[in-house]
Scaffold this active site. Structure first.
Site, short mmCIF file in Angstrom:
data_model
loop_
_atom_site.label_atom_id
_atom_site.label_comp_id
_atom_site.label_asym_id
_atom_site.label_seq_id
_atom_site.Cartn_x
_atom_site.Cartn_y
_atom_site.Cartn_z
N ARG A 177 -10.98 17.62 3.66
CA ARG A 177 -11.67 17.89 2.40
C ARG A 177 -13.05 18.47 2.67
O ARG A 177 -13.75 18.04 3.58
CB ARG A 177 -11.83 16.61 1.57
CG ARG A 177 -10.54 15.97 1.12
CD ARG A 177 -10.81 14.82 0.18
NE ARG A 177 -9.61 14.04 -0.06
CZ ARG A 177 -9.47 12.76 0.27
NH1 ARG A 177 -10.48 12.10 0.82
NH2 ARG A 177 -8.35 12.12 0.03
N ASN A 227 0.88 -1.17 0.00
CA ASN A 227 0.00 0.00 0.00
C ASN A 227 0.91 1.21 0.00
O ASN A 227 1.55 1.54 1.00
CB ASN A 227 -0.90 -0.03 1.25
CG ASN A 227 -1.97 1.04 1.21
OD1 ASN A 227 -1.95 1.93 0.37
ND2 ASN A 227 -2.92 0.94 2.11
N GLU A 246 -8.30 -3.80 4.52
CA GLU A 246 -8.10 -3.69 3.07
C GLU A 246 -7.03 -4.64 2.57
O GLU A 246 -7.10 -5.14 1.45
CB GLU A 246 -7.78 -2.23 2.70
CG GLU A 246 -9.03 -1.36 2.73
CD GLU A 246 -8.73 0.12 2.68
OE1 GLU A 246 -9.09 0.75 1.67
OE2 GLU A 246 -8.17 0.65 3.65
N HIS A 285 -12.54 3.89 -2.07
CA HIS A 285 -12.73 3.00 -0.91
C HIS A 285 -13.46 1.71 -1.31
O HIS A 285 -14.04 1.04 -0.46
CB HIS A 285 -13.57 3.68 0.21
CG HIS A 285 -12.90 4.86 0.83
ND1 HIS A 285 -13.60 5.97 1.24
CD2 HIS A 285 -11.60 5.11 1.13
CE1 HIS A 285 -12.77 6.84 1.77
NE2 HIS A 285 -11.55 6.36 1.72
N ARG A 321 -2.13 -2.17 -3.97
CA ARG A 321 -3.33 -1.34 -3.90
C ARG A 321 -3.12 -0.15 -4.83
O ARG A 321 -2.12 0.56 -4.73
CB ARG A 321 -3.56 -0.85 -2.47
CG ARG A 321 -4.79 0.06 -2.39
CD ARG A 321 -4.88 0.79 -1.08
NE ARG A 321 -5.96 1.76 -1.12
CZ ARG A 321 -5.96 2.93 -0.51
NH1 ARG A 321 -4.93 3.27 0.24
NH2 ARG A 321 -6.98 3.75 -0.60
#
Lengths: 368, 402
Positions: B238, B7, B388, B176, B87
């Site tokens: 964000r 990742n 994940e 996601h 990923r």
């Protein structure tokens, strides 16, 4: 009371005359004679046109009240206002926030005061209905320093307010208790959904401008904020081009690949792919907005569809109701609904009359 | 099969070695401060058998980091990977599923890497480095966007001219996806339902990014992030949804500096920008009700917390309306798993949708996965830890086995 509603158009005023009780006596266009861009108006010609309209349809030469809807009142106006020097000064203070509307309107109002000095002119603002929107709905995820005073305004407030009146009429007739959770869907050129608990708005799809929310006939609606930046970076567009695309070349027009209205979406018996796509996207976004409204209110009792394209609402409402009923679990009563075909000028006349009657202390009709 | 999952961050490389199909973690670690130009240099933190070891070693780029990771792994013969899984945040409109790495795949990855300019380039560089250093080692790429490839047009299309939608690829991609798919799979198992019959709303609420996903019959049908991770919920830094006219005004105010506006909206907004205190909603929640000496709560912090939860709640309502007959609402990732106050603000008072929280279970779910819905709730409310790396390893295992 003889009420004249006036709506500013490009080269005329759309006028409608109402008697007591909201009875429509006449409607038509009053030209704005001698008007050039940024030029002066011919006030004498204007007053003659006004008087002719009143004399033809009522037994008096001037109205008792003139009502003018205003698209934008910012945070300056939280309710109706009679036109006087102070009101005009406050209105002119909003010019930079609504440069396409306010300066022209202020000019016409000034001439109107000269034309009928003895007649009070009431301004009704589309945005004031949402002045009490809760802060968590009105705010954006920006630092105050980056965008001071930024808040969601909502638009079509007059139509939403009239829709809430209709909803309450239904609610009282139903003899149900408590405060109704009302969803108001205004189908105009730039449509809007509002969630209203009782008479208090708690959610609205319109944003700082009508660009946000549902896609309009030519406006983009909801959009990833980064795409505006991508248009500048990837496409090399300047601000005028981006604004043109998002306000005039997007929305239903972009999806259907031709100019369409919301009504058109439901008139075509054999829609082509573009029309089908436009209708699918529009209905889907309305469904999501309705789901948001249900979450915002913790329930849903009544849906009111109104606006210029309200008749299209009769076609989309059954599916919307079915989907929402399916999502509601264990509700005791079905969702009530209605389609309101009341024209906007009649809405203005009724709201103005109610505003005068219910104001505390009572409003006095005094020309400013 | 030993799957080595990578990742990539812009200056970091996290890894886990998993024995599949069991999903047992054999080792893991992180290469930190890759390409560091500061006083503190690069280092590799390796964890195995309950122990952690930090090695100070220069790593100029991700290729160098990969070399160092493999050096550690090759020191133990039991840690030789059978496949490397990467990923990758963005698969564009090209990759709608996990893919084996071939020269063609790598070429496509390099072509689309600017779709996610922070995340994709280092991950793509790592794929190339592995190809060059160990050409016989199989590799796969698993995309955050792939689960959302099933979004129907009404959910993925923006109301923009066709040239922008199709020629420029301005559409909703969503992110996601690996996490949403993983927790949905876990939810199906918990509920005893086939995955292909599960209807759920997955709420991935991380300490950084956050998104919701509407899942019908095991397929993503809508999600809150869009063309970029900026759209949708208000997140740690964000802004989330924003009137397009405001973006235009921000650019105009900054004399056309779109990079500055991009940094503002992505890095200096959200919970951090609104609160002025922290990017972590947990910090804001802790302070929000703290009284000042005069006993008044901090309005700014309460508004920040309120807006954060409000956005999630509205989208939850939207997706429950779209699904119509949801089986479950799933909370996952750091905030979703650990912060009862957020779950309560989002899912409390949603009885209209058949969602009834059990207050006590929500306050203390116990070990995860947990069902925190009241027994009479028509819709289960599940708290499921996302993983994940396991999800990536599973997809890789299935791809290799096929």
């Amino acid at each position: 009371m003889l009420t004249l509603t006036l709506k500013l158009k490009n080269h005329s005023l759309a006028a409608a005359l109402f008697a007591d009780g909201g009875q429509r006596l006449a409607d038509g266009r009053i030209p704005l004679p001698g008007r050039k861009p940024f030029g002066s108006l011919d006030a004498d010609a204007l007053v003659q046109n006004l008087r002719r309209l009143c004399q033809q349809h009522a037994s008096q030469s001037e109205p008792d009240l003139v009502v003018v809807p205003v698209p934008y009142g910012g945070t300056e106006f939280s309710g109706p206002a009679f036109v006087d020097d102070q009101t005009l000064a406050r209105l002119n203070g909003l010019a930079s926030q609504a440069p396409l509307h306010i300066p022209r309107l202020a000019q016409v109002l000034t001439e109107l005061r000269r034309a009928v000095p003895g007649v009070p002119i009431m301004l009704l603002f589309e945005t004031t209905f949402f002045s009490s929107l809760p802060a968590r709905e009105a705010s954006y995820g920006l630092s105050p320093a980056a965008a001071p005073g930024l808040r969601r305004m909502g638009f079509h407030g007059l139509s939403h307010e009239a829709a809430v009146d209709e909803a309450w009429t239904m609610w009282l007739k139903s003899r149900r208790c408590g405060t109704p959770a009302i969803l108001s869907l205004v189908l105009e050129q730039r449509p809007e959904v509002a969630a209203v608990l009782g008479r208090e708005p708690v959610m609205v799809t319109g944003g700082v401008t009508p660009l946000e929310g549902l896609p309009g006939e030519t406006t983009c609606g909801e959009l990833d904020p980064s795409l505006v930046l991508s248009m500048k970076q990837d496409c090399g567009w300047g601000p005028e081009q981006i604004n043109l695309v998002l306000t005039r070349e997007s929305g239903l027009r972009a999806l259907a690949e031709r100019r369409v209205t919301i009504s058109n979406l439901y008139q075509d018996r054999t829609p082509d792919d573009g029309m089908t796509l436009a209708r699918d996207v529009f209905e889907y976004l309305v469904l999501k907005a309705a789901g948001m409204a249900m979450a915002a209110m913790g329930g849903l009792d009544i849906i009111v569809v109104s606006g210029r394209h309200a008749r299209a609402g009769t076609r989309m409402l059954p599916t919307l109701l079915y989907r929402l009923e399916h999502a509601r679990r264990g509700a005791k009563f079905p969702i009530m609904s209605c389609v309101s075909l009341m024209p906007r000028d009649e809405i203005c006349a009724r709201l103005a009359a109610r505003g005068i009657e219910s104001a505390s202390p009572p409003m006095r009709l005094v020309a400013g | 099969m030993k799957v080595l999952v990578f990742n990539c961050g812009s200056s970091s490389l996290k890894y886990k070695m998993l024995e599949m199909p069991a999903g047992v973690q054999l080792c893991g670690g992180e290469a930190q401060r890759i390409g560091a130009k500061t006083a503190e240099g690069s280092r590799l933190v390796h964890r195995q058998d309950g122990e952690s070891r930090t090695i100070e070693v220069e790593m100029k780029d991700h290729a160098g980091a990969f070399r160092e990771v493999m050096r550690r792994l090759q020191a133990d013969p039991t840690l030789a990977p059978d496949v490397v899984a990467h990923r990758m945040v963005h698969g564009g409109g090209v990759f709608d599923a996990a893919a084996a790495v071939t020269p063609e795949t790598l070429a496509e990855l390099e072509r689309i890497q600017n779709l996610a300019p922070i995340h994709n380039p280092p991950a793509t560089a790592l794929v190339r480095a592995v190809s060059e250093q160990m050409p016989s080692l199989p590799q796969t790429v698993v995309f955050d966007t792939a689960f959302h490839a099933t979004l129907p047009p009404r959910a993925s299309i923006y109301a923009l001219p066709r040239t922008l939608r199709e020629d420029r690829g301005y559409r909703k991609y969503g992110f996601h996806g690996t996490s949403h798919r993983f927790v949905a799979g876990e939810a199906a198992r918990l509920l005893g339902k086939p995955f292909t019959e599960l209807n759920a709303v997955s709420c991935h609420l991380g300490s950084g990014g956050a998104s919701l996903c509407a899942i019908r019959n095991g397929r993503s049908i809508d999600t809150t992030m869009g063309y970029s991770p900026l759209q949708g919920l208000m997140m740690s830094t964000r802004c989330g949804d924003l009137d397009p006219a405001v973006v235009m005004n921000l650019v105009a105010d900054r004399l056309g500096d779109s990079a500055a506006v991009e940094a503002l909206l992505n890095k200096k907004s959200g919970v951090l920008g609104m609160s002025g205190l922290s990017a972590d909603i947990r910090d804001v929640l802790r302070q929000a009700d703290a009284a000042d000496p005069d006993g008044a709560p901090d309005d700014t912090l309460r508004l920040t917390a309120g807006l954060y939860a409000w956005r999630i709640r509205k989208y939850l309502g939207a997706y429950l309306a779209v699904l119509g007959n949801a089986d479950a609402v799933i909370f996952t990732d750091t905030i979703g798993e650990e912060v009862p106050a957020v779950r309560r603000a989002v899912a409390g008072g949603m009885e209209v949708f058949g969602v009834r929280l059990d207050a006590a279970r929500n306050a203390d779910p116990g070990s995860l996965p947990a069902d925190i819905a009241a027994p009479e709730s028509a819709v289960r409310v599940l708290v499921i830890a996302t993983n994940e790396e396991i999800a990536i390893a599973r997809e890789t295992y299935q791809l290799m086995a096929a």
